[in-house]
Design an enzyme around this catalytic site. Sequence first.
Site, PDB file in Angstrom:
ATOM      1  N   ARG A  18       0.826  -1.211   0.000  1.00  0.00           N
ATOM      2  CA  ARG A  18       0.000   0.000   0.000  1.00  0.00           C
ATOM      3  C   ARG A  18       0.858   1.259   0.000  1.00  0.00           C
ATOM      4  O   ARG A  18       0.540   2.251  -0.642  1.00  0.00           O
ATOM      5  CB  ARG A  18      -0.975  -0.012   1.177  1.00  0.00           C
ATOM      6  CG  ARG A  18      -2.139  -0.974   0.957  1.00  0.00           C
ATOM      7  CD  ARG A  18      -3.036  -1.145   2.162  1.00  0.00           C
ATOM      8  NE  ARG A  18      -4.201  -1.973   1.835  1.00  0.00           N
ATOM      9  CZ  ARG A  18      -4.994  -2.545   2.736  1.00  0.00           C
ATOM     10  NH1 ARG A  18      -4.757  -2.373   4.033  1.00  0.00           N
ATOM     11  NH2 ARG A  18      -6.031  -3.284   2.360  1.00  0.00           N
ATOM     12  N   ARG A 154       0.888   0.533 -11.635  1.00  0.00           N
ATOM     13  CA  ARG A 154      -0.001   0.685 -10.474  1.00  0.00           C
ATOM     14  C   ARG A 154      -1.085  -0.394 -10.492  1.00  0.00           C
ATOM     15  O   ARG A 154      -1.338  -1.047  -9.487  1.00  0.00           O
ATOM     16  CB  ARG A 154      -0.656   2.076 -10.514  1.00  0.00           C
ATOM     17  CG  ARG A 154      -1.350   2.538  -9.254  1.00  0.00           C
ATOM     18  CD  ARG A 154      -2.592   1.808  -8.886  1.00  0.00           C
ATOM     19  NE  ARG A 154      -3.093   2.308  -7.610  1.00  0.00           N
ATOM     20  CZ  ARG A 154      -4.132   1.827  -6.983  1.00  0.00           C
ATOM     21  NH1 ARG A 154      -4.774   0.759  -7.453  1.00  0.00           N
ATOM     22  NH2 ARG A 154      -4.541   2.342  -5.832  1.00  0.00           N
ATOM     23  N   LYS A 165      -2.866 -10.941   0.244  1.00  0.00           N
ATOM     24  CA  LYS A 165      -4.136 -11.278   0.906  1.00  0.00           C
ATOM     25  C   LYS A 165      -4.336 -12.796   0.940  1.00  0.00           C
ATOM     26  O   LYS A 165      -4.811 -13.359   1.910  1.00  0.00           O
ATOM     27  CB  LYS A 165      -5.292 -10.586   0.174  1.00  0.00           C
ATOM     28  CG  LYS A 165      -5.262  -9.074   0.312  1.00  0.00           C
ATOM     29  CD  LYS A 165      -6.315  -8.385  -0.537  1.00  0.00           C
ATOM     30  CE  LYS A 165      -6.294  -6.891  -0.326  1.00  0.00           C
ATOM     31  NZ  LYS A 165      -7.277  -6.180  -1.185  1.00  0.00           N
ATOM     32  N   ASN A 193     -11.538  -3.356   0.106  1.00  0.00           N
ATOM     33  CA  ASN A 193     -11.437  -2.629   1.375  1.00  0.00           C
ATOM     34  C   ASN A 193     -11.934  -1.212   1.125  1.00  0.00           C
ATOM     35  O   ASN A 193     -11.178  -0.344   0.653  1.00  0.00           O
ATOM     36  CB  ASN A 193      -9.986  -2.626   1.866  1.00  0.00           C
ATOM     37  CG  ASN A 193      -9.843  -2.003   3.246  1.00  0.00           C
ATOM     38  OD1 ASN A 193     -10.474  -0.974   3.523  1.00  0.00           O
ATOM     39  ND2 ASN A 193      -9.049  -2.629   4.100  1.00  0.00           N
ATOM     40  N   GLU A 197     -10.110   2.543   0.037  1.00  0.00           N
ATOM     41  CA  GLU A 197     -10.462   3.263  -1.195  1.00  0.00           C
ATOM     42  C   GLU A 197     -10.948   4.673  -0.891  1.00  0.00           C
ATOM     43  O   GLU A 197     -10.554   5.641  -1.558  1.00  0.00           O
ATOM     44  CB  GLU A 197     -11.552   2.474  -1.941  1.00  0.00           C
ATOM     45  CG  GLU A 197     -11.095   1.141  -2.489  1.00  0.00           C
ATOM     46  CD  GLU A 197     -12.199   0.408  -3.246  1.00  0.00           C
ATOM     47  OE1 GLU A 197     -12.141  -0.829  -3.332  1.00  0.00           O
ATOM     48  OE2 GLU A 197     -13.115   1.081  -3.757  1.00  0.00           O
ATOM     49  N   THR A 268      -7.556  -2.428 -10.971  1.00  0.00           N
ATOM     50  CA  THR A 268      -6.662  -3.092 -10.008  1.00  0.00           C
ATOM     51  C   THR A 268      -7.377  -4.283  -9.371  1.00  0.00           C
ATOM     52  O   THR A 268      -6.805  -5.368  -9.241  1.00  0.00           O
ATOM     53  CB  THR A 268      -6.214  -2.102  -8.917  1.00  0.00           C
ATOM     54  OG1 THR A 268      -5.554  -0.987  -9.520  1.00  0.00           O
ATOM     55  CG2 THR A 268      -5.267  -2.763  -7.916  1.00  0.00           C
ATOM     56  N   GLU A 272      -6.681  -8.292  -9.376  1.00  0.00           N
ATOM     57  CA  GLU A 272      -6.642  -9.108  -8.150  1.00  0.00           C
ATOM     58  C   GLU A 272      -7.518 -10.338  -8.289  1.00  0.00           C
ATOM     59  O   GLU A 272      -7.103 -11.462  -7.971  1.00  0.00           O
ATOM     60  CB  GLU A 272      -7.098  -8.278  -6.948  1.00  0.00           C
ATOM     61  CG  GLU A 272      -6.140  -7.169  -6.519  1.00  0.00           C
ATOM     62  CD  GLU A 272      -6.598  -6.473  -5.245  1.00  0.00           C
ATOM     63  OE1 GLU A 272      -6.803  -5.251  -5.290  1.00  0.00           O
ATOM     64  OE2 GLU A 272      -6.751  -7.148  -4.217  1.00  0.00           O
TER      65      GLU A 272
HETATM   66  C1  LIG Z   1      -5.127  -2.511  -3.432  1.00  0.00           C
HETATM   67  C2  LIG Z   1      -5.999  -3.058  -2.547  1.00  0.00           C
HETATM   68  O1  LIG Z   1      -7.099  -3.779  -2.933  1.00  0.00           O
HETATM   69  C3  LIG Z   1      -8.307  -3.101  -3.336  1.00  0.00           C
HETATM   70  C4  LIG Z   1      -7.986  -2.058  -4.339  1.00  0.00           C
HETATM   71  C5  LIG Z   1      -7.643  -0.803  -3.922  1.00  0.00           C
HETATM   72  C6  LIG Z   1      -7.052   0.183  -4.898  1.00  0.00           C
HETATM   73  O2  LIG Z   1      -6.977  -0.158  -6.103  1.00  0.00           O
HETATM   74  O3  LIG Z   1      -6.634   1.273  -4.452  1.00  0.00           O
HETATM   75  C7  LIG Z   1      -7.818  -0.401  -2.566  1.00  0.00           C
HETATM   76  C8  LIG Z   1      -8.423  -1.255  -1.676  1.00  0.00           C
HETATM   77  C9  LIG Z   1      -9.006  -2.537  -2.100  1.00  0.00           C
HETATM   78  O4  LIG Z   1     -10.389  -2.409  -2.339  1.00  0.00           O
HETATM   79  C10 LIG Z   1      -5.794  -2.899  -1.077  1.00  0.00           C
HETATM   80  O5  LIG Z   1      -6.480  -3.624  -0.327  1.00  0.00           O
HETATM   81  O6  LIG Z   1      -4.936  -2.068  -0.681  1.00  0.00           O
END
Ligand SMILES: C=C(O[C@@H]1C=C(C(=O)O)C=C[C@H]1O)C(=O)O
Length: 283
Positions: A18, A154, A165, A193, A197, A268, A272
């Site tokens: 993150r 990104r 995860k 999450n 976001e 993103t 995942e």
């Molecule tokens: C990247 C993640 O997974 C998801 C994607 C996110 C994003 O693209 O910014 C943020 C939160 C999650 O919904 C994360 O959990 O940090």
Amino acid sequence: MSRNLLILAAAPTLGELRDTLVRLEDTIIFALIERSQFKHNNSIYEENKMSFKDGYKGSFLTWFLKEVEHVHAKVRRYQSPDEYPFTGNLPEPVLPPLAYPPVLVDPQNINVNEDIFDMYVNTVVPGITQPGDDTNYGSSATRDIECLQALSRRIHYGKFVAESKFQDPATHDEYVRLIREQNRDRLMELLTNAKVEELLLKRLKAKAIIYGQDLSSASMDANGNVKTPHESPGSSPVIGGKAEERAKTRVDYDLVVSLYRDYVIPLTKEVEVEYLLHRLDSD
Ligand SMILES: C=C(O[C@@H]1C=C(C(=O)O)C=C[C@H]1O)C(=O)O
């Protein structure tokens, strides 16, 4: 602990990943600011608009992207697990391969760059540039490629996030169950999450307002003091004290937020989910 937890080298933690995504926000915002200094120059995105000696029929941008990625491939850029090309049929590297730690299990070699390219050309460029043609084709395409490469890094970082995860002991067994069910919707729910976001979009607006402010000599007095009061990121964006007046920033901060909300984050998460759906293919 199940077998598939033991395959991989120690993956970066979710917190470390993150932090990398936060840093990439800066890279992307500044890349957009750099592109926004040139006009739309729509002709560089049109196929068959420019003639190429090798008879290439694509657009100037896709031709330039092909040329750049061919050179970068020769110095093994795309052997790095966090770099994904937009171009196919790239040459082999002239450098010997590096031994990257096996962090990802990605049999599909997931690549969503076509979606990224279409979103960027059709939505982002028109949103961050003034209409018209200033003939700065090479400069515009150079900045476009920097934006595309930053957005691609990104969004494909979603693979590392998904692996982190998946390896989390608190959720590993649930991920294994949902993957075996190929339950796309529940996987999307489990990996989402909403709080992360929400905070991201608020931080992004603040960054775009601050980074986008024009602190050129025109906005500073002879002693280097900023002449025009600039709003703090927490307040409603104003300049000159009129609350309804939008901050005059070098890039439209609402567009930066909508870029992430409507494209970067959903893409993103798609990466995942696709990564997780195939995580156990080799088991
Ligand atoms: C990247 C993640 O997974 C998801 C994607 C996110 C994003 O693209 O910014 C943020 C939160 C999650 O919904 C994360 O959990 O940090």
